[in-house]
Design an enzyme around this catalytic site. Structure first.
Site, PDB file in Angstrom:
ATOM      1  N   ALA A  76       0.751  -1.092  -0.334  1.00  0.00           N
ATOM      2  CA  ALA A  76       0.019  -0.005   0.214  1.00  0.00           C
ATOM      3  C   ALA A  76       0.677   1.451  -0.367  1.00  0.00           C
ATOM      4  CB  ALA A  76      -1.131  -0.201   0.915  1.00  0.00           C
ATOM      5  N   GLY A 121       0.789  -5.229   0.911  1.00  0.00           N
ATOM      6  CA  GLY A 121      -0.399  -5.086   0.389  1.00  0.00           C
ATOM      7  C   GLY A 121      -0.523  -5.868  -1.042  1.00  0.00           C
ATOM      8  N   GLU A 124      -0.477  -9.600  -0.857  1.00  0.00           N
ATOM      9  CA  GLU A 124      -2.371  -9.102   0.155  1.00  0.00           C
ATOM     10  C   GLU A 124      -2.818  -9.879  -1.435  1.00  0.00           C
ATOM     11  OE1 GLU A 124      -1.569  -6.677   2.938  1.00  0.00           O
ATOM     12  OE2 GLU A 124      -2.326  -7.802   4.129  1.00  0.00           O
ATOM     13  N   GLU A 144       5.078  -5.162   7.131  1.00  0.00           N
ATOM     14  CA  GLU A 144       4.185  -4.102   7.696  1.00  0.00           C
ATOM     15  C   GLU A 144       4.926  -3.793   9.101  1.00  0.00           C
ATOM     16  OE1 GLU A 144       2.675  -6.505   6.473  1.00  0.00           O
ATOM     17  OE2 GLU A 144       1.163  -5.700   4.260  1.00  0.00           O
TER      18      GLU A 144
HETATM   19  N1  DAK Z   1       4.192   3.356  -0.892  1.00  0.00           N
HETATM   20  C1  DAK Z   1       4.773   4.441  -1.129  1.00  0.00           C
HETATM   21  N2  DAK Z   1       5.829   4.589  -2.274  1.00  0.00           N
HETATM   22  C2  DAK Z   1       7.031   3.242  -1.920  1.00  0.00           C
HETATM   23  C3  DAK Z   1       6.642   2.085  -1.842  1.00  0.00           C
HETATM   24  C4  DAK Z   1       5.606   1.507  -0.869  1.00  0.00           C
HETATM   25  N3  DAK Z   1       4.720   0.920  -0.678  1.00  0.00           N
HETATM   26  N4  DAK Z   1       6.775   1.588  -2.197  1.00  0.00           N
HETATM   27  C5  DAK Z   1       8.369   1.954  -2.732  1.00  0.00           C
HETATM   28  N5  DAK Z   1       8.114   3.106  -2.769  1.00  0.00           N
HETATM   29  C6  DAK Z   1       8.460   4.276  -3.914  1.00  0.00           C
HETATM   30  C7  DAK Z   1      10.186   4.728  -3.329  1.00  0.00           C
HETATM   31  O1  DAK Z   1       9.622   5.072  -1.725  1.00  0.00           O
HETATM   32  C8  DAK Z   1      10.871   5.266  -4.137  1.00  0.00           C
HETATM   33  O2  DAK Z   1      10.132   6.681  -4.446  1.00  0.00           O
HETATM   34  P1  DAK Z   1      11.395   7.801  -4.970  1.00  0.00           P
HETATM   35  O3  DAK Z   1      12.188   8.019  -3.528  1.00  0.00           O
HETATM   36  O4  DAK Z   1      11.854   6.971  -6.216  1.00  0.00           O
HETATM   37  O5  DAK Z   1      10.243   8.944  -5.351  1.00  0.00           O
HETATM   38  C9  DAK Z   1      10.688   4.591  -5.965  1.00  0.00           C
HETATM   39  O6  DAK Z   1       9.508   4.471  -5.775  1.00  0.00           O
HETATM   40  C10 DAK Z   1      11.704   3.214  -5.560  1.00  0.00           C
HETATM   41  O7  DAK Z   1      11.665   2.259  -4.641  1.00  0.00           O
HETATM   42  P2  DAK Z   1      12.842   2.434  -3.886  1.00  0.00           P
HETATM   43  O8  DAK Z   1      13.687   3.396  -4.456  1.00  0.00           O
HETATM   44  O9  DAK Z   1      12.628   2.547  -1.994  1.00  0.00           O
HETATM   45  O10 DAK Z   1      13.499   1.415  -4.921  1.00  0.00           O
HETATM   46  P3  DAK Z   1      14.429  -0.423  -3.810  1.00  0.00           P
HETATM   47  O11 DAK Z   1      14.734  -0.698  -5.481  1.00  0.00           O
HETATM   48  O12 DAK Z   1      15.574   0.659  -3.382  1.00  0.00           O
HETATM   49  O13 DAK Z   1      13.679  -0.786  -3.249  1.00  0.00           O
HETATM   50  C11 DAK Z   1      11.642  -1.812  -2.141  1.00  0.00           C
HETATM   51  C12 DAK Z   1      12.596  -1.616  -3.510  1.00  0.00           C
HETATM   52  C13 DAK Z   1      10.460  -2.608  -3.021  1.00  0.00           C
HETATM   53  C14 DAK Z   1      12.829  -2.943  -1.134  1.00  0.00           C
HETATM   54  C15 DAK Z   1      11.352  -1.028  -1.345  1.00  0.00           C
HETATM   55  O14 DAK Z   1      11.333  -0.025  -2.363  1.00  0.00           O
HETATM   56  C16 DAK Z   1      10.509  -0.846  -0.281  1.00  0.00           C
HETATM   57  O15 DAK Z   1      11.200  -1.558   0.446  1.00  0.00           O
HETATM   58  N6  DAK Z   1       9.322  -0.422  -0.022  1.00  0.00           N
HETATM   59  C17 DAK Z   1       8.301  -0.662   0.738  1.00  0.00           C
HETATM   60  C18 DAK Z   1       7.778  -2.077   0.830  1.00  0.00           C
HETATM   61  C19 DAK Z   1       7.031  -2.082   2.236  1.00  0.00           C
HETATM   62  O16 DAK Z   1       6.992  -1.403   2.890  1.00  0.00           O
HETATM   63  N7  DAK Z   1       5.536  -2.209   1.159  1.00  0.00           N
HETATM   64  C20 DAK Z   1       4.994  -2.630   2.523  1.00  0.00           C
HETATM   65  C21 DAK Z   1       3.786  -0.995   2.909  1.00  0.00           C
HETATM   66  S1  DAK Z   1       2.648  -1.758   4.291  1.00  0.00           S
HETATM   67  C22 DAK Z   1      -4.676  -2.029   3.447  1.00  0.00           C
HETATM   68  C23 DAK Z   1      -4.358  -2.016   1.948  1.00  0.00           C
HETATM   69  C24 DAK Z   1      -3.057  -2.752   2.021  1.00  0.00           C
HETATM   70  C25 DAK Z   1      -2.369  -2.542   3.272  1.00  0.00           C
HETATM   71  C26 DAK Z   1      -3.133  -2.475   4.128  1.00  0.00           C
HETATM   72  C27 DAK Z   1      -3.886  -2.282   4.056  1.00  0.00           C
HETATM   73  N8  DAK Z   1      -6.228  -1.580   3.285  1.00  0.00           N
HETATM   74  C28 DAK Z   1      -6.303  -0.953   2.097  1.00  0.00           C
HETATM   75  C29 DAK Z   1      -6.778  -2.283   4.368  1.00  0.00           C
HETATM   76  C30 DAK Z   1      -0.518  -2.449   3.073  1.00  0.00           C
HETATM   77  C31 DAK Z   1       0.092  -2.072   4.151  1.00  0.00           C
HETATM   78  C32 DAK Z   1       1.095  -2.354   3.381  1.00  0.00           C
HETATM   79  O17 DAK Z   1       1.490  -2.245   2.366  1.00  0.00           O
END
Ligand code: DAK
Length: 271
Positions: A76, A121, A124, A144
């Site tokens: 997300a 997400g 998911e 998360e």
């Molecule tokens: N959200 C926003 N931006 C994101 C992102 C995310 N989840 N993931 C990546 N980006 C953005 C980065 O901020 C970066 O943006 P700029 O700095 O270029 O502006 C760009 O994408 C490229 O990412 P990185 O520079 O970080 O790329 P790397 O190759 O170094 O790393 C990575 C890739 C996937 C390991 C890293 O980006 C990362 O750790 N991303 C976050 C992954 C994460 O923690 N995802 C889980 C989020 S919590 C729900 C729906 C869903 C959910 C919950 C509820 N409902 C509707 C109820 C879910 C929650 C989650 O998903």
């Protein structure tokens, strides 16, 4: 944005926001909801004759994938979630849960063609599909807890159904990521293909191949599988939604998401 294409009975949905690794913004979730609802309408879901023998649906299956070669969906949108409080997080979770239930209700199979990161997400969303195929470069995880929240889009409910309680607890509590081969070994994915193009092609071919089978039998099989596995899902998802929303009343959630966006290490205080 969401791109859609219908070719030879295969309805392909592509999450396209490559600049943020296809992270699910509220806008993208809304568009996905619209697309799935439109497919439901076209297939007559919920209408009296939806299973009455009309097999000329035009859509034999759905493939969901991400744009590009790096990411299916990296979760997300963390920037959008950072702003939420527990009430808006609960609303957001409800919209998303409804989406996954609509996917389950489609009378045609839905394949996730995971072409890179499927985190939070993203994993998911993949698990809301009937079958997950992955490319060799796919990475799966529920990270998360590193952001001060819990999986809120079905992860606490579905991951243990896919890979069992032991593995699900490990992945959710540690936030550990696993690669495609490990996901195959653990039973999260049905098959692994060498590249993002190959996994999309395999999912497309699978939908085309199942056109030789009875659409009514497929729809019935989906319905029964859903009934068996989803008997308690409604209540289980409600419990998860409440837990997810509670996290948004904490300082750890603000800190975890601010740290990610500022590209620094989070300093959690447990408050
Ligand atoms: N959200 C926003 N931006 C994101 C992102 C995310 N989840 N993931 C990546 N980006 C953005 C980065 O901020 C970066 O943006 P700029 O700095 O270029 O502006 C760009 O994408 C490229 O990412 P990185 O520079 O970080 O790329 P790397 O190759 O170094 O790393 C990575 C890739 C996937 C390991 C890293 O980006 C990362 O750790 N991303 C976050 C992954 C994460 O923690 N995802 C889980 C989020 S919590 C729900 C729906 C869903 C959910 C919950 C509820 N409902 C509707 C109820 C879910 C929650 C989650 O998903």
């Amino acid at each position: 944005m969401i791109k859609t294409e219908l070719t030879d009975g295969v309805y392909t949905i592509t999450v396209s926001r490559p600049e943020a690794l296809n992270a699910l913004s509220p806008d993208i979730i809304e568009q996905l909801r619209e697309v799935i609802l439109a497919i439901q309408e076209r297939l007559g879901v919920g209408t009296p004759d939806s299973d009455a023998g009309d097999t000329d649906w035009g859509i034999r299956g759905v493939v969901i994938t991400g744009e590009g070669d790096k990411s299916f969906v990296a979760g997300a949108d963390i920037g959008a979630m950072q702003q939420m409080d527990s009430a808006t997080a609960a609303e957001y979770a409800e919209l998303a849960d409804e989406l996954t239930e609509w996917i389950a209700e489609l009378p045609v199979p839905v394949f996730a063609a995971v072409n890179g990161y499927a985190l939070g997400g993203g994993l998911e969303l993949a698990m809301a599909c009937d079958v997950i195929y992955a490319s060799e470069n796919a990475i799966f995880g529920q990270p998360e807890v590193a952001l001060g929240v819990i999986p809120g889009f079905g992860g606490c409910v579905r991951l243990q159904r896919f890979i069992g309680a032991a593995g699900a607890r490990e992945l959710i509590l540690t936030g550990k990521k696993i690669n495609a081969q490990e996901a195959l070994r653990r039973g999260l994915v049905a098959a692994v293909y060498e590249s993002p193009e190959a996994v999309r092609q395999a999912a497309t071919d699978a939908v085309k191949a199942l056109s030789a089978n009875s659409p009514l039998a497929i729809a019935k099989a989906k319905e029964v599988i859903a009934k068996v596995s989803l008997l308690e899902t409604h209540e289980a998802l409600a419990a998860e939604r409440a837990g997810f929303a509670d996290c948004f009343d904490t300082e750890d959630q603000k800190e975890g998401m601010a740290a990610f966006l500022a590209k620094r290490k989070a300093n959690f205080t447990g408050k």
